[in-house]
Design a protein around this motif. Structure first.
Motif, PDB file in Angstrom:
ATOM      1  N   SER A   1       0.359  -1.029  -0.002  1.00  0.00           N
ATOM      2  CA  SER A   1      -0.050  -0.062  -0.275  1.00  0.00           C
ATOM      3  C   SER A   1       0.745   1.098   0.426  1.00  0.00           C
ATOM      4  CB  SER A   1      -1.332   0.061   1.505  1.00  0.00           C
ATOM      5  OG  SER A   1      -1.750   1.137   1.079  1.00  0.00           O
ATOM      6  N   GLN A   2       0.485   2.453  -1.261  1.00  0.00           N
ATOM      7  CA  GLN A   2       1.479   3.745  -0.995  1.00  0.00           C
ATOM      8  C   GLN A   2       0.858   4.330  -0.176  1.00  0.00           C
ATOM      9  OE1 GLN A   2       2.857   4.761  -3.104  1.00  0.00           O
ATOM     10  NE2 GLN A   2       2.267   3.335  -4.470  1.00  0.00           N
ATOM     11  N   GLU A   3      -0.186   3.649   1.368  1.00  0.00           N
ATOM     12  CA  GLU A   3      -0.323   5.524   2.872  1.00  0.00           C
ATOM     13  C   GLU A   3       0.644   4.507   3.500  1.00  0.00           C
ATOM     14  OE1 GLU A   3      -3.430   3.675   5.421  1.00  0.00           O
ATOM     15  OE2 GLU A   3      -3.760   2.451   3.548  1.00  0.00           O
ATOM     16  N   PHE A   4       1.727   2.775   3.710  1.00  0.00           N
ATOM     17  CA  PHE A   4       2.454   2.677   3.972  1.00  0.00           C
ATOM     18  C   PHE A   4       3.876   3.023   4.312  1.00  0.00           C
ATOM     19  CE2 PHE A   4      -0.979  -0.520   5.190  1.00  0.00           C
ATOM     20  CZ  PHE A   4      -0.927   0.452   6.423  1.00  0.00           C
TER      21      PHE A   4
ATOM     22  N   LYS B   1       4.934   4.191  13.922  1.00  0.00           N
ATOM     23  CA  LYS B   1       4.367   5.132  14.817  1.00  0.00           C
ATOM     24  C   LYS B   1       4.934   6.718  15.913  1.00  0.00           C
ATOM     25  CE  LYS B   1      -0.080   3.530  13.477  1.00  0.00           C
ATOM     26  NZ  LYS B   1      -1.581   3.317  13.784  1.00  0.00           N
TER      27      LYS B   1
ATOM     28  N   GLU C   1       7.769   8.240   3.920  1.00  0.00           N
ATOM     29  CA  GLU C   1       8.502   9.482   3.037  1.00  0.00           C
ATOM     30  C   GLU C   1       9.377  10.128   3.444  1.00  0.00           C
ATOM     31  OE1 GLU C   1       5.279  12.255   3.568  1.00  0.00           O
ATOM     32  OE2 GLU C   1       3.530  10.770   3.974  1.00  0.00           O
TER      33      GLU C   1
ATOM     34  N   LYS D   1       7.372   9.789  -1.435  1.00  0.00           N
ATOM     35  CA  LYS D   1       6.614   8.419  -1.123  1.00  0.00           C
ATOM     36  C   LYS D   1       7.097   7.631  -2.576  1.00  0.00           C
ATOM     37  CE  LYS D   1       2.659   8.940   1.788  1.00  0.00           C
ATOM     38  NZ  LYS D   1       1.165   8.151   1.752  1.00  0.00           N
ATOM     39  N   ASP D   2       7.931   8.413  -3.054  1.00  0.00           N
ATOM     40  CA  ASP D   2       8.368   7.177  -4.260  1.00  0.00           C
ATOM     41  C   ASP D   2       9.926   7.389  -4.598  1.00  0.00           C
ATOM     42  OD1 ASP D   2       8.685  10.082  -5.251  1.00  0.00           O
ATOM     43  OD2 ASP D   2       7.517   9.481  -7.150  1.00  0.00           O
TER      44      ASP D   2
ATOM     45  N   LYS E   1       5.142   2.839   7.307  1.00  0.00           N
ATOM     46  CA  LYS E   1       3.986   3.926   8.174  1.00  0.00           C
ATOM     47  C   LYS E   1       2.871   2.393   9.470  1.00  0.00           C
ATOM     48  CE  LYS E   1       4.533   8.194   6.085  1.00  0.00           C
ATOM     49  NZ  LYS E   1       3.229   8.828   5.782  1.00  0.00           N
ATOM     50  N   LYS E   2       3.036   1.331   8.667  1.00  0.00           N
ATOM     51  CA  LYS E   2       2.489  -0.140   8.933  1.00  0.00           C
ATOM     52  C   LYS E   2       2.807   0.126   9.991  1.00  0.00           C
ATOM     53  CE  LYS E   2       0.911  -4.616   7.432  1.00  0.00           C
ATOM     54  NZ  LYS E   2       0.577  -5.226   6.199  1.00  0.00           N
TER      55      LYS E   2
ATOM     56  N   ASP F   1       6.504  -0.610   4.306  1.00  0.00           N
ATOM     57  CA  ASP F   1       5.924  -0.613   5.269  1.00  0.00           C
ATOM     58  C   ASP F   1       6.178  -0.349   5.994  1.00  0.00           C
ATOM     59  OD1 ASP F   1       3.972  -3.044   4.142  1.00  0.00           O
ATOM     60  OD2 ASP F   1       5.208  -4.495   5.040  1.00  0.00           O
TER      61      ASP F   1
END
Length: 219
Positions: free
Chosen positions: A14-17, A215, A20, A25-26, A211-212, A209
């Protein structure tokens, strides 16, 4: 010299994890993931295993490349091959970042050996470095080792762990005894290569992964 290349399928992520860097993010798509096994005695003596991988978005695979010395005669050629790998990644595949974990040691070794053996290449002229250990420290305010970070990320390795000191002793013997690698069981060679491969693959897995599992604690 042993040259090993491997393609490893990447599970959907997932891009959200994704970690950055500078709000982006890329960057992992423009990076190589790098780890060395080496031998030092007061000063760096040789690279034992050079390991790198990069993410191929077309095939959704990690492309892993490894070079492992089989004797003293390989100590200089492995430096030339490392240089050529970095050049090809930069010129052909447009890679601009190197991701490591506590990479200062590896860069100190390879920079010293490049300079000592007059290999004309300065990594800093081409790549920006991303150190996942430093990123963890910035986020969590604490230090951590790669194996403990892998536990947080539920990364399970194949085979047994190998200590850095045992690897160093192995490459010391390789440098001093021209026939040592011929007597080494094939299983041990593959175990060393697998250990290094899993290091670079873990770097990628942790990056995507991030941010998965991590925190920042809020007081």
């Amino acid at each position: 010299m042993i040259i090993r290349e491997n393609n490893i399928k990447v599970e959907n992520f997932s891009q959200e994890f994704i970690l950055e860097i500078d709000g982006k993010k890329d960057l992992f798509k423009d990076a190589v993931f790098f780890d060395l096994e080496h031998y030092l005695y007061k000063k760096p003596i040789c690279i034992g295993v050079f390991g790198c991988c990069y993410y191929d978005s077309n095939d959704n695979e990690l492309k892993v490349t490894q070079y492992m010395i089989e004797g003293k005669k390989d100590a200089l050629p492995i430096l030339d091959m490392a240089k050529n790998y970095f050049k090809e990644m930069y010129e052909k595949y447009n890679k601009r970042y190197i991701v490591t974990f506590s990479g200062n040691n590896d860069f100190t070794v390879i920079d010293y050996l490049f300079d000592k053996n007059k290999v004309d290449y300065n990594i800093d002229d081409y790549y920006k470095k991303i150190d996942l250990q430093r990123e963890y420290e910035k986020l969590m305010g604490a230090n951590i080792g790669l194996k403990n970070l892998e536990k947080i990320f539920d990364i399970e390795r194949e085979g047994e762990l190998i200590s850095g000191s045992n690897l160093s002793k192995t490459f010391c013997k390789v440098m001093k005894d021209f026939d040592y690698m011929n007597r080494m069981p094939e299983e041990k060679k593959q175990r060393i290569l697998l250990y290094n491969e899993q290091d670079v693959v873990s770097l990628f897995q942790i990056y995507i992964d991030w941010k998965k599992f991590l925190k920042k604690e809020v007081e």
